[in-house]
Design a protein around this motif. Sequence first.
Motif, PDB file in Angstrom:
ATOM      1  N   CYS A   1      -0.270   5.635 -12.532  1.00 48.87           N
ATOM      2  CA  CYS A   1      -0.914   4.584 -12.037  1.00 48.87           C
ATOM      3  C   CYS A   1      -1.104   3.280 -11.519  1.00 48.87           C
ATOM      4  CB  CYS A   1      -2.289   4.644 -13.573  1.00 48.87           C
ATOM      5  SG  CYS A   1      -3.860   4.116 -13.345  1.00 48.87           S
ATOM      6  N   GLY A   2      -0.193   3.128 -12.063  1.00 42.82           N
ATOM      7  CA  GLY A   2       0.496   1.120 -11.695  1.00 42.82           C
ATOM      8  C   GLY A   2       0.961   1.525 -10.005  1.00 42.82           C
ATOM      9  N   CYS A   3       1.055   2.881  -9.789  1.00 47.44           N
ATOM     10  CA  CYS A   3       1.812   3.471  -8.285  1.00 47.44           C
ATOM     11  C   CYS A   3       0.353   3.095  -7.623  1.00 47.44           C
ATOM     12  CB  CYS A   3       2.303   4.535  -8.096  1.00 47.44           C
ATOM     13  SG  CYS A   3       4.058   4.390  -8.980  1.00 47.44           S
ATOM     14  N   ALA A   4      -0.541   3.651  -8.009  1.00 41.88           N
ATOM     15  CA  ALA A   4      -1.702   3.995  -7.155  1.00 41.88           C
ATOM     16  C   ALA A   4      -2.616   2.617  -6.978  1.00 41.88           C
ATOM     17  CB  ALA A   4      -3.207   4.882  -7.733  1.00 41.88           C
ATOM     18  N   PHE A   5      -2.801   1.380  -7.578  1.00 38.62           N
ATOM     19  CA  PHE A   5      -3.425   0.340  -7.779  1.00 38.62           C
ATOM     20  C   PHE A   5      -2.158  -0.585  -7.037  1.00 38.62           C
ATOM     21  CE2 PHE A   5      -5.099   1.384 -11.085  1.00 38.62           C
ATOM     22  CZ  PHE A   5      -6.670   0.881 -12.039  1.00 38.62           C
ATOM     23  N   GLY A   6      -1.108  -0.451  -6.390  1.00 39.31           N
ATOM     24  CA  GLY A   6       0.354  -0.901  -5.760  1.00 39.31           C
ATOM     25  C   GLY A   6       0.084  -0.524  -4.332  1.00 39.31           C
ATOM     26  N   ARG A   7      -0.316   0.653  -4.222  1.00 40.54           N
ATOM     27  CA  ARG A   7      -0.297   1.140  -2.665  1.00 40.54           C
ATOM     28  C   ARG A   7       0.551   2.113  -2.563  1.00 40.54           C
ATOM     29  NH1 ARG A   7      -4.725  -1.305  -4.402  1.00 40.54           N
ATOM     30  NH2 ARG A   7      -5.960  -1.900  -3.241  1.00 40.54           N
ATOM     31  N   GLU A   8       1.631   2.505  -3.169  1.00 33.45           N
ATOM     32  CA  GLU A   8       2.569   3.261  -3.031  1.00 33.45           C
ATOM     33  C   GLU A   8       2.807   4.683  -3.902  1.00 33.45           C
ATOM     34  OE1 GLU A   8       5.935   0.421  -4.497  1.00 33.45           O
ATOM     35  OE2 GLU A   8       5.639  -0.232  -2.416  1.00 33.45           O
ATOM     36  N   PRO A   9       4.176   5.685  -3.278  1.00 32.77           N
ATOM     37  CA  PRO A   9       3.688   5.726  -1.398  1.00 32.77           C
ATOM     38  C   PRO A   9       2.563   5.801  -0.985  1.00 32.77           C
ATOM     39  CG  PRO A   9       4.520   7.992  -2.757  1.00 32.77           C
ATOM     40  CD  PRO A   9       3.925   7.351  -3.692  1.00 32.77           C
ATOM     41  N   LEU A  10       2.456   5.823   0.776  1.00 34.54           N
ATOM     42  CA  LEU A  10       1.458   5.719   1.657  1.00 34.54           C
ATOM     43  C   LEU A  10       1.404   7.546   1.469  1.00 34.54           C
ATOM     44  CD1 LEU A  10       1.722   3.224   3.803  1.00 34.54           C
ATOM     45  CD2 LEU A  10       0.293   3.299   2.516  1.00 34.54           C
ATOM     46  N   GLY A  11       0.206   8.711   1.831  1.00 37.75           N
ATOM     47  CA  GLY A  11       0.283   9.722   1.966  1.00 37.75           C
ATOM     48  C   GLY A  11       0.164  10.834   3.382  1.00 37.75           C
ATOM     49  N   LYS A  12       0.610  11.277   3.569  1.00 37.13           N
ATOM     50  CA  LYS A  12       0.163  11.612   5.027  1.00 37.13           C
ATOM     51  C   LYS A  12      -1.321  12.422   5.044  1.00 37.13           C
ATOM     52  CE  LYS A  12       3.963  14.559   5.746  1.00 37.13           C
ATOM     53  NZ  LYS A  12       4.322  16.902   5.337  1.00 37.13           N
ATOM     54  N   ARG A  13      -1.362  12.179   6.792  1.00 40.80           N
ATOM     55  CA  ARG A  13      -3.564  11.656   6.934  1.00 40.80           C
ATOM     56  C   ARG A  13      -3.950  13.033   6.532  1.00 40.80           C
ATOM     57  NH1 ARG A  13      -0.397   7.530   8.422  1.00 40.80           N
ATOM     58  NH2 ARG A  13      -0.611   7.078  10.090  1.00 40.80           N
TER      59      ARG A  13
END
Length: 281
Positions: free
Chosen positions: A148-160
């Motif tokens: 959940c913290g990763c979601a707030f931290g914008r990591e990791p980036l997903g594929k289009r």
Amino acid sequence: MTLRSGEVFFAEQSDSFIIPESISLFGLSVSFYGILLVLAALVGIIAVTEFTRRLRRNQEWTLTLVTLVILSALLGGRLYYVLFEWQKFAREPLMLLDLRSGGLSYFGALFGAWFAVKGYCRKKDKDFLQSAEVLCFGAAAAAPFVWCGCAFGREPLGKRYDGLFSVRISASYFSDPGDGYVSMHPVAIYGFVLSIFVFIALCFVLRYRKKEGTVFTAYLVMQAAVIIVTECFREDPYCIWGTEIPVNFVVAGVILLTIAVGWIRQLSLDRKLKKIRFIHN
């Protein structure tokens, strides 16, 4: 108290649910990633404490290990991350100490904690598997909060991806900035959901386990599977130098192969023992 709106949000409209990045308290910016990381540690400690209480194990020893795990996991997770982002940290060395915006790797944290606990158990002449079984239960409880913290931290980036559960991030986040937003897979949300299933499954394994180490083995298998699944949706996986092979695929594969080989060897040994007992009887 004010929220920084951030640039990541669900669905098609910019007024849909926004995932904030930080919160301002009395003029001080506090990232949600850091808050959730602390919350994850607290939840892990509570889970481990409850586990040791129910199994009537030494709580003082377990809490000592929890402290060791938190420190070694942070160090190992950071070193693993820095290893594959070395160019960025070479330009800004002080960024090594900045954990507020992410920058931790699961496998780095796992191996850091693994080696630290194993070494400490050997030094104190304690059973590693018994200790690992308790600790991995706490790690499984903490994992959803980390994701959940990763979601707030914008990591990791997903594929289009531009579907029902896609998230959109400002094009300015990319090296070739443009106007508008880019839709992608919510990798952190996938990890969050999968980690909840891992924790529930681990509770069942704990209840019905027949021998020491089963919970730890099940945890490693399920976590390796989670990493493999989430890695499939990542836009920017860390790859083996000179190849396009994601490092996490290789590490997860090695863990699963090692466990499979150990399981086969144990089955073979059990069969031999049964034959020996049958002959003697």
